[in-house]
Write a protein that holds these residues in place. Structure first.
Motif, PDB file in Angstrom:
ATOM      1  N   ARG A   1     -72.941 -42.270  19.266  1.00 12.05           N
ATOM      2  CA  ARG A   1     -73.036 -41.115  19.266  1.00 12.05           C
ATOM      3  C   ARG A   1     -71.925 -39.861  18.964  1.00 12.05           C
ATOM      4  O   ARG A   1     -70.883 -40.540  18.618  1.00 12.05           O
ATOM      5  CB  ARG A   1     -73.914 -40.599  20.271  1.00 12.05           C
ATOM      6  CG  ARG A   1     -74.647 -41.589  20.390  1.00 12.05           C
ATOM      7  CD  ARG A   1     -76.123 -40.696  21.827  1.00 12.05           C
ATOM      8  NE  ARG A   1     -76.819 -42.038  21.574  1.00 12.05           N
ATOM      9  CZ  ARG A   1     -78.039 -41.253  22.629  1.00 12.05           C
ATOM     10  NH1 ARG A   1     -78.277 -40.263  23.318  1.00 12.05           N
ATOM     11  NH2 ARG A   1     -79.128 -42.532  23.122  1.00 12.05           N
ATOM     12  N   ALA A   2     -72.375 -39.400  17.650  1.00  6.31           N
ATOM     13  CA  ALA A   2     -71.408 -38.098  17.225  1.00  6.31           C
ATOM     14  C   ALA A   2     -71.239 -37.028  18.438  1.00  6.31           C
ATOM     15  O   ALA A   2     -71.989 -36.666  18.458  1.00  6.31           O
ATOM     16  CB  ALA A   2     -71.549 -37.649  15.700  1.00  6.31           C
ATOM     17  N   HIS A   3     -70.238 -37.469  18.951  1.00  6.91           N
ATOM     18  CA  HIS A   3     -70.538 -36.639  20.788  1.00  6.91           C
ATOM     19  C   HIS A   3     -69.006 -35.086  20.669  1.00  6.91           C
ATOM     20  O   HIS A   3     -69.332 -34.945  21.470  1.00  6.91           O
ATOM     21  CB  HIS A   3     -69.890 -37.950  21.687  1.00  6.91           C
ATOM     22  CG  HIS A   3     -68.663 -38.335  21.757  1.00  6.91           C
ATOM     23  ND1 HIS A   3     -68.154 -38.818  20.895  1.00  6.91           N
ATOM     24  CD2 HIS A   3     -67.430 -37.964  22.507  1.00  6.91           C
ATOM     25  CE1 HIS A   3     -67.149 -38.930  20.699  1.00  6.91           C
ATOM     26  NE2 HIS A   3     -66.602 -38.128  21.359  1.00  6.91           N
ATOM     27  N   SER A   4     -68.594 -34.782  19.344  1.00  8.72           N
ATOM     28  CA  SER A   4     -68.426 -33.547  19.664  1.00  8.72           C
ATOM     29  C   SER A   4     -68.480 -32.922  18.315  1.00  8.72           C
ATOM     30  O   SER A   4     -68.508 -33.788  17.144  1.00  8.72           O
ATOM     31  CB  SER A   4     -66.238 -34.116  19.565  1.00  8.72           C
ATOM     32  OG  SER A   4     -65.336 -32.732  19.791  1.00  8.72           O
ATOM     33  N   PHE A   5     -67.996 -31.270  18.419  1.00  2.00           N
ATOM     34  CA  PHE A   5     -67.501 -30.510  17.157  1.00  2.00           C
ATOM     35  C   PHE A   5     -66.222 -31.171  16.599  1.00  2.00           C
ATOM     36  O   PHE A   5     -66.060 -30.586  15.404  1.00  2.00           O
ATOM     37  CB  PHE A   5     -68.060 -29.300  17.211  1.00  2.00           C
ATOM     38  CG  PHE A   5     -69.862 -29.210  17.815  1.00  2.00           C
ATOM     39  CD1 PHE A   5     -70.381 -29.405  16.574  1.00  2.00           C
ATOM     40  CD2 PHE A   5     -70.162 -28.853  18.716  1.00  2.00           C
ATOM     41  CE1 PHE A   5     -71.967 -28.801  16.909  1.00  2.00           C
ATOM     42  CE2 PHE A   5     -71.723 -28.467  19.073  1.00  2.00           C
ATOM     43  CZ  PHE A   5     -72.727 -28.803  18.671  1.00  2.00           C
ATOM     44  N   TRP A   6     -65.722 -31.678  17.081  1.00  4.00           N
ATOM     45  CA  TRP A   6     -64.305 -31.331  17.188  1.00  4.00           C
ATOM     46  C   TRP A   6     -63.897 -32.627  16.377  1.00  4.00           C
ATOM     47  O   TRP A   6     -64.680 -33.843  16.016  1.00  4.00           O
ATOM     48  CB  TRP A   6     -63.012 -31.464  17.893  1.00  4.00           C
ATOM     49  CG  TRP A   6     -61.168 -31.005  17.652  1.00  4.00           C
ATOM     50  CD1 TRP A   6     -61.190 -30.354  16.795  1.00  4.00           C
ATOM     51  CD2 TRP A   6     -60.715 -32.535  17.223  1.00  4.00           C
ATOM     52  NE1 TRP A   6     -59.673 -30.835  16.874  1.00  4.00           N
ATOM     53  CE2 TRP A   6     -59.586 -32.041  17.164  1.00  4.00           C
ATOM     54  CE3 TRP A   6     -60.560 -33.321  18.262  1.00  4.00           C
ATOM     55  CZ2 TRP A   6     -58.560 -33.016  17.611  1.00  4.00           C
ATOM     56  CZ3 TRP A   6     -59.550 -34.347  19.119  1.00  4.00           C
ATOM     57  CH2 TRP A   6     -58.524 -33.591  17.941  1.00  4.00           C
ATOM     58  N   GLU A   7     -63.012 -32.536  14.576  1.00  6.47           N
ATOM     59  CA  GLU A   7     -63.173 -34.056  13.995  1.00  6.47           C
ATOM     60  C   GLU A   7     -61.426 -33.944  13.428  1.00  6.47           C
ATOM     61  O   GLU A   7     -61.456 -34.438  12.886  1.00  6.47           O
ATOM     62  CB  GLU A   7     -64.099 -33.935  12.720  1.00  6.47           C
ATOM     63  CG  GLU A   7     -65.702 -33.755  12.969  1.00  6.47           C
ATOM     64  CD  GLU A   7     -66.623 -34.321  11.674  1.00  6.47           C
ATOM     65  OE1 GLU A   7     -65.968 -33.668  11.370  1.00  6.47           O
ATOM     66  OE2 GLU A   7     -67.393 -34.636  12.092  1.00  6.47           O
ATOM     67  N   GLY A   8     -60.886 -33.540  14.302  1.00  2.00           N
ATOM     68  CA  GLY A   8     -59.203 -33.861  14.144  1.00  2.00           C
ATOM     69  C   GLY A   8     -58.973 -32.175  13.189  1.00  2.00           C
ATOM     70  O   GLY A   8     -57.469 -32.817  12.706  1.00  2.00           O
ATOM     71  N   ASP A   9     -59.870 -31.775  12.481  1.00  2.00           N
ATOM     72  CA  ASP A   9     -59.208 -30.745  11.709  1.00  2.00           C
ATOM     73  C   ASP A   9     -58.923 -29.311  12.406  1.00  2.00           C
ATOM     74  O   ASP A   9     -59.146 -27.711  11.413  1.00  2.00           O
ATOM     75  CB  ASP A   9     -60.400 -30.741  10.507  1.00  2.00           C
ATOM     76  CG  ASP A   9     -61.727 -30.651  11.359  1.00  2.00           C
ATOM     77  OD1 ASP A   9     -62.048 -29.974  12.797  1.00  2.00           O
ATOM     78  OD2 ASP A   9     -62.494 -30.147  10.325  1.00  2.00           O
ATOM     79  N   GLY A  10     -58.721 -28.823  13.735  1.00  5.54           N
ATOM     80  CA  GLY A  10     -58.799 -27.676  13.790  1.00  5.54           C
ATOM     81  C   GLY A  10     -57.659 -28.072  15.565  1.00  5.54           C
ATOM     82  O   GLY A  10     -57.139 -28.823  15.359  1.00  5.54           O
ATOM     83  N   ALA A  11     -57.891 -26.930  15.808  1.00  2.00           N
ATOM     84  CA  ALA A  11     -57.102 -26.844  17.543  1.00  2.00           C
ATOM     85  C   ALA A  11     -58.037 -27.924  18.177  1.00  2.00           C
ATOM     86  O   ALA A  11     -58.895 -28.128  17.919  1.00  2.00           O
ATOM     87  CB  ALA A  11     -56.782 -25.607  18.250  1.00  2.00           C
ATOM     88  N   MET A  12     -56.872 -28.815  19.097  1.00  2.00           N
ATOM     89  CA  MET A  12     -57.386 -30.043  19.518  1.00  2.00           C
ATOM     90  C   MET A  12     -58.535 -29.456  20.707  1.00  2.00           C
ATOM     91  O   MET A  12     -58.317 -28.632  21.251  1.00  2.00           O
ATOM     92  CB  MET A  12     -56.241 -30.697  20.548  1.00  2.00           C
ATOM     93  CG  MET A  12     -56.714 -31.697  21.369  1.00  2.00           C
ATOM     94  SD  MET A  12     -57.091 -33.316  20.904  1.00  2.00           S
ATOM     95  CE  MET A  12     -55.511 -33.826  21.596  1.00  2.00           C
ATOM     96  N   LEU A  13     -59.699 -29.957  20.932  1.00  2.00           N
ATOM     97  CA  LEU A  13     -60.426 -29.042  22.442  1.00  2.00           C
ATOM     98  C   LEU A  13     -60.932 -30.755  23.179  1.00  2.00           C
ATOM     99  O   LEU A  13     -61.632 -31.507  23.219  1.00  2.00           O
ATOM    100  CB  LEU A  13     -61.559 -28.759  21.168  1.00  2.00           C
ATOM    101  CG  LEU A  13     -62.926 -27.942  21.637  1.00  2.00           C
ATOM    102  CD1 LEU A  13     -62.182 -26.543  22.009  1.00  2.00           C
ATOM    103  CD2 LEU A  13     -64.238 -27.651  21.287  1.00  2.00           C
ATOM    104  N   HIS A  14     -60.510 -29.526  24.607  1.00  2.00           N
ATOM    105  CA  HIS A  14     -60.436 -30.101  26.018  1.00  2.00           C
ATOM    106  C   HIS A  14     -61.196 -29.466  26.504  1.00  2.00           C
ATOM    107  O   HIS A  14     -60.992 -28.905  27.375  1.00  2.00           O
ATOM    108  CB  HIS A  14     -59.802 -30.869  26.365  1.00  2.00           C
ATOM    109  CG  HIS A  14     -58.591 -32.281  25.730  1.00  2.00           C
ATOM    110  ND1 HIS A  14     -59.720 -33.326  24.922  1.00  2.00           N
ATOM    111  CD2 HIS A  14     -57.445 -31.868  25.240  1.00  2.00           C
ATOM    112  CE1 HIS A  14     -57.746 -34.281  24.360  1.00  2.00           C
ATOM    113  NE2 HIS A  14     -57.361 -33.176  24.518  1.00  2.00           N
TER     114      HIS A  14
END
Ligand code: HPA
Length: 250
Positions: free
Chosen positions: A118-131
């Motif tokens: 499932r697409a499980h994150s808004f982060w797609e590697g195009d900004g600050a890393m989000l943990h």
């Protein structure tokens, strides 16, 4: 502006256990698009129990979208775009723990995610890393509000539980539920993730009210369809009462 109309709307995500929000006044439908596509259905905004509420059906109209095909990112993004800061998610689940038989309402406090693909994150590697921190996956204050509201109604709720989230749409095997039980899961559903973690990524407070509609696979007699329908209808009535009461306190 009257009363608390200045407060941000409360988002309610209805599932199998809450297909509509009866009593939503001055309801208006919005059909937003987000950067992640369209949500499952229209956002229905209106007044409910004295609060501005934005309601979204997780499975869309006519329950057309199965758990694995829901665009969770669009759903959460659309609610955030509508100004929602707090989300109460309603979900139908199977009961694993013997203290959570069919008919129970559970306000879970933990999650184990067994879903995949499932697409499980808004982060797609195009900004600050989000943990994002997800140690406590649900908002404790929203959970407390739900539990307290249930108490004032004399409505029995289980005030904790580990929510195991499977991929579906098929139900689990008995061995899968055995494993989930060994892992510590108390209830099993198919839609709790990535909804909860996306809400966290979006900075929304999020809690779940789960309605146990059947015993999980291999736990007691398999429920017949008519029984599940009855449990669901009865659960929906109690959830609606709980929502009405809790909204007055948020
Ligand atoms: N398993 C997974 N999801 C569910 C169940 C179940 O037994 N019942 C309702 N949603």
């Amino acid at each position: 502006m009257s009363g608390n109309a200045h407060l941000s709307p409360i988002g309610i995500i209805g599932g199998t256990a809450l297909a509509e929000l009866a009593g939503l006044e001055q309801a208006q439908q919005m059909h937003p698009e987000t950067g992640f596509g369209a949500p499952s259905g229209p956002l229905v905004s209106g007044r409910f129990a004295g609060r501005d509420v934005t309601f979204l059906m997780r499975h869309g109209r006519g329950h057309a979208i199965p758990p694995h095909a829901i665009n969770y990112r669009a759903n959460i993004q659309a609610l955030a775009d509508a100004g929602v800061k707090q989300v109460i998610a309603i979900a139908a689940v199977g009961g694993i723990h013997p203290d959570m038989p069919a008919g129970s309402l559970v306000i879970p406090d933990q999650i184990i995610d067994y879903s995949w693909g499932r697409a499980h994150s808004f982060w797609e590697g195009d900004g600050a890393m989000l943990h994002v921190d997800f140690t406590q996956p649900y908002s404790e204050s929203l959970r407390r509000s739900l539990i307290d509201a249930a108490q004032t109604l004399d409505l029995p709720v289980v005030d904790r539980g580990v929510h195991g989230v499977t991929q579906g749409p098929r139900l689990e095997t008995a061995a899968e539920v055995d494993r989930m039980e060994r892992d510590g899961c108390d209830i099993v559903g198919m839609t709790g993730m990535p909804e909860a973690s996306l809400a966290r990524e979006a900075g929304l407070e999020y809690a779940c009210c789960a309605v146990v509609v059947n015993q999980a696979a291999g736990r007691g007699e398999a429920a017949i369809h008519a029984e599940i329908e009855h449990t669901l209808a009865d659960g929906m009535r109690r959830v609606a009462k709980l929502l009405e009461r809790v909204l007055g306190t948020l």
